[in-house]
Each structure stands twice: as C-alpha cells, then as structure tokens.
Design an enzyme around this catalytic site. Structure first.
Site, mmCIF file in Angstrom:
data_model
loop_
_atom_site.group_PDB
_atom_site.id
_atom_site.type_symbol
_atom_site.label_atom_id
_atom_site.label_comp_id
_atom_site.label_asym_id
_atom_site.label_seq_id
_atom_site.Cartn_x
_atom_site.Cartn_y
_atom_site.Cartn_z
ATOM 1 N N GLU A 156 0.594 -1.106 0.004
ATOM 2 C CA GLU A 156 -0.365 0.108 -0.043
ATOM 3 C C GLU A 156 0.968 1.648 0.085
ATOM 4 O O GLU A 156 1.759 1.536 0.712
ATOM 5 C CB GLU A 156 -0.769 -0.076 1.524
ATOM 6 C CG GLU A 156 -1.428 1.817 1.228
ATOM 7 C CD GLU A 156 -2.465 1.276 2.702
ATOM 8 O OE1 GLU A 156 -3.136 0.045 2.755
ATOM 9 O OE2 GLU A 156 -2.430 2.182 3.514
ATOM 10 N N GLU A 161 -2.810 11.783 3.040
ATOM 11 C CA GLU A 161 -3.789 11.317 4.442
ATOM 12 C C GLU A 161 -3.556 12.301 4.838
ATOM 13 O O GLU A 161 -2.856 12.853 5.156
ATOM 14 C CB GLU A 161 -3.711 9.858 5.116
ATOM 15 C CG GLU A 161 -3.352 8.931 3.530
ATOM 16 C CD GLU A 161 -3.584 7.429 5.290
ATOM 17 O OE1 GLU A 161 -5.053 7.210 5.616
ATOM 18 O OE2 GLU A 161 -2.440 6.958 5.411
#
Length: 408
Positions: A156, A161
């Site tokens: 990932e 974020e």
C-alpha cells in the site's frame, strides 16, 4: 490508508534518509525520470454527473474497513459527483436515508470511495492529484494506492492522508509485510494554514527501489528498501488508485460537536505519468563503458532463451533497447531476462517473451549500473571479455567498467 508507524518531520527525513541514497552504491535505487501522461481524469463533466465508469468503480459498504470507520460507502451521486466547475466531489453526509447497516449497527454517515482496480494500474511513474480536502474532527480524506487484494503482502502506498485533528499536516506512508497498520513507515509535512483552505498538489514519484513524496512540488519524504529494517520491499509491480473520505476510525478519532456536515473533498485532476530510467523510454544502444561494444541479440534472431552478447555497435534492431516504465528492457519485441528467474551470481542474461516477472525487471541507475531488481545484482560482462560474442550474466555490483552502461 492505515495509521503510520513512523511519522517523520521534513527535517528528520532529510537528515535520516539521504545518507543511504548515494548513486552507484550497488544500484539500490534509481531516481524517477518522468515520461508522458499515461492516464488522467480532469473531471470536466456537467454538474451532478456521476464519475466516469470507464475509469473508476466503487467500493460499497459499512463494515468498518479494518479501521473501525463509521461511514457507509455508496455509489450515489449524493456522495460522488461532478460539481460542474471542473471538479469531482466526494461528500460525507450525516444521514442514513436507506437504513444502511454498519458494523456497529445502523450507520450515521454516508460517503464515497472510488478506485481504478480492474480499469487502470501501473508500476512506477508519477501519481498526482490536485485536491481541496474536507475538514473537521473525525474526517479522514485519502488519495492512495494498493498493489492487489492480498494486503499487506501486495503493498500500500498512501500518497495523501489527513486527519481532521491535524488540519495543517499531510501524511505519506507505505505498508507491507512486517510494516502494516500501525507499523507503517511514513513521513509528513505541516504548513502554516489548514490544507482544507485551498487546493494542493499531492504526489509521489515512484521508481525501482525508491518512492518520493511531494506537497506542492516540494519533497518531504522518501523511502527505499534500506528503510524497512530487513522487511520485504513489495513495491515492484502495478498498483491501482483510490480516493475516499472516511468518517471516524482508530487514527483520526470520531466526529464530535465541533464537526459539521456535509464535508466535501474536491478533486481538480488525477494524473499518472510514465517512468523511464533514460528520461524518454525510446530505443537505443546499451553500450559498455569497458570496450564501447553494444548489448546484442545474436544473429538478430529473437528466439526465446537467446543468450545476449556483446558486439560491435551497428545500429541494427538487435541493438535497439527500450528501457520502459514498467522496468522491462526490450528489443525486437522481447524482454531482457534473467535465465530461469535466477538471482545468483552467474545467472545468464538472455532474451525471452515478456511475462511480467521479476526476472525481467531492471533499472538503469544514474551511475550506469543495469540492475535486476529482485536480485539486486548488476548485468556484467563475463570474465571482462572484451571480444565480440562475450556473454552477459548477473553479478554483485562492483562498480567495474564491465558493469557500466550508457545509452547510445
């Protein structure tokens, strides 16, 4: 999209990580040279139009998504839609008009999560988006990538974020086997105003054995295999992209009385560009620094298992090698290949039908090393033989002239 283990400041990243990134120190990584745009969405559809189904699909449901999130993801244009002003909107709402069930009971929130899985994926290159994030306690927007369905073994890459309780800070993180969930490895950058106040460019430049994160064109974090503490590097295959707005979760916490709804993430564009180790990806000779001869397909006959050799440079198709964005090195429609997927010293270098395996993933570093990525070893002229017909093999990278290559 998991809580990162190591959240480094920009200053810490520079001091800690650059020491291991000296060009030519065994061909550990290659800086990304960015080629043409390979995929994009500019979000110019009419107001209220749904997302382009040829490019995106939806994740749907309210199972917590491994993070105790509180939203139910829908495919409704109430949650994912074009605003008619050149943006895609992903909106989290405090509502449950359809009686959606979440892992804790009746959902309180709806939102959207779109992804390119099954429609577009790519190994290496530049992945970027211009985004105006939402704000508020418990709001968790993200722009990220997955390498497949076997998380964390397929990897990932979190490009962006933000958690509402840290409104000025962007986080970039990788997750893989041994460094997943709260053990993810990442960096961050904080600016002087909330990121939600305007659009910002969030980006990674990804090349073999190196991923670099940027905010508005300024680098703030990079990671290589040497930063994983011996854990396995799994960023050597195609990844797909995801955009979503989560509500709640272990990392951001949960909405409170200060959180207002709806909250919308606006995306101006998403663009992906190719990576190429030679800056252009076009065909050309791979010439030895030792004797000036070129890597050659014997008799210009591209049969499987043809042993690659050195030969006087002659400009023929048998010597025109393209160093490609996916890590392959190709000539006459086939790939440079480590025989039998070998990684040991002495493994022969041959021509073979392209098959997407690690045996056919190479990087040409700025120092001139042609490195097989899984092996971490260099393409080497056997016994430093300077004659026509000399064969090639994998060998520990020594910095010797029989392992140095230039594009001709």
């Amino acid at each position: 999209m998991r809580t990162p283990r190591l959240l480094l400041t920009a200053l810490t990243v520079v001091v800690t990580l650059t020491g291991g990134l000296v060009a030519g120190t065994s061909g550990e990584r290659a800086e990304a040279a960015i080629g043409p745009v390979t995929w994009s969405d500019e979000f110019n559809a009419a107001s209220g139009a749904p997302v382009d189904g040829t490019k995106w699909k939806f994740d749907i449901g309210g199972g917590g998504w491994g993070n105790n999130e509180q939203q139910y993801y829908t495919d409704s244009t109430r949650n994912v839609y074009h605003d008619g002003q050149g943006h895609l909107a992903i909106t989290a709402r405090k509502e449950n008009p359809a009686g959606y069930q979440c892992h804790y009971g009746t959902c309180q929130y709806t939102s959207g999560r779109i992804l390119t899985s099954g429609k577009f994926s790519q190994a290496y290159g530049r992945f970027e988006a211009s985004i105006k994030i939402p704000r508020g306690q418990g709001i968790w927007p993200a722009f990220w990538m997955l390498g497949g369905g076997d998380w964390p073994n397929t990897g990932e890459i979190d490009i962006m974020e933000n958690v509402g309780k840290a409104p000025n800070t962007v986080y970039g993180t990788v997750h893989g086997p041994g460094y997943s969930g709260g053990e993810g490895i990442g960096g961050n950058r904080s600016i002087g105003a909330p990121l939600a106040d305007g659009f910002h460019n969030y980006r990674v430049d990804w090349s073999p054995n190196l991923i670099v994160w940027y905010l508005d064109g300024s680098e703030y974090f990079r990671v290589t295999p040497s930063n994983l503490g011996g854990d396995r590097w799994v960023f050597d295959h195609p990844f797909f992209m995801i955009l979503n707005v989560a509500v709640g979760g272990y990392w951001p916490g949960y909405p409170d009385s200060t959180t207002s709804f709806p909250q919308t993430m606006l995306i101006d564009y998403v663009r992906v560009s190719a990576w190429t180790s030679d800056g252009g990806g076009g065909g050309g000779a791979l010439k030895s620094a030792m004797n000036g001869r070129c890597i050659d397909i014997p008799a210009a006959n591209p049969v499987d298992a043809a042993p690659l050799q050195m030969y006087d440079c002659n400009g023929t198709a048998a010597q025109q090698w393209s160093v490609n964005a996916d890590g392959t090195v190709t000539a006459m429609g086939k790939c440079m290949d480590a025989a039998a997927a070998g990684t040991a010293n002495g493994t022969a270098i041959q021509l073979y039908t392209c098959n997407g395996t690690g045996a056919q993933r190479f990087t040409l570093t700025a120092a001139g090393d042609l490195v097989n990525v899984p092996a971490g070893r260099c393409v080497d002229i056997v016994e430093r033989n300077s004659a026509n017909g000399a064969r090639l093999q994998l060998w520990d990278c020594t910095g010797g002239s029989n392992q140095k290559w230039t594009r001709g």
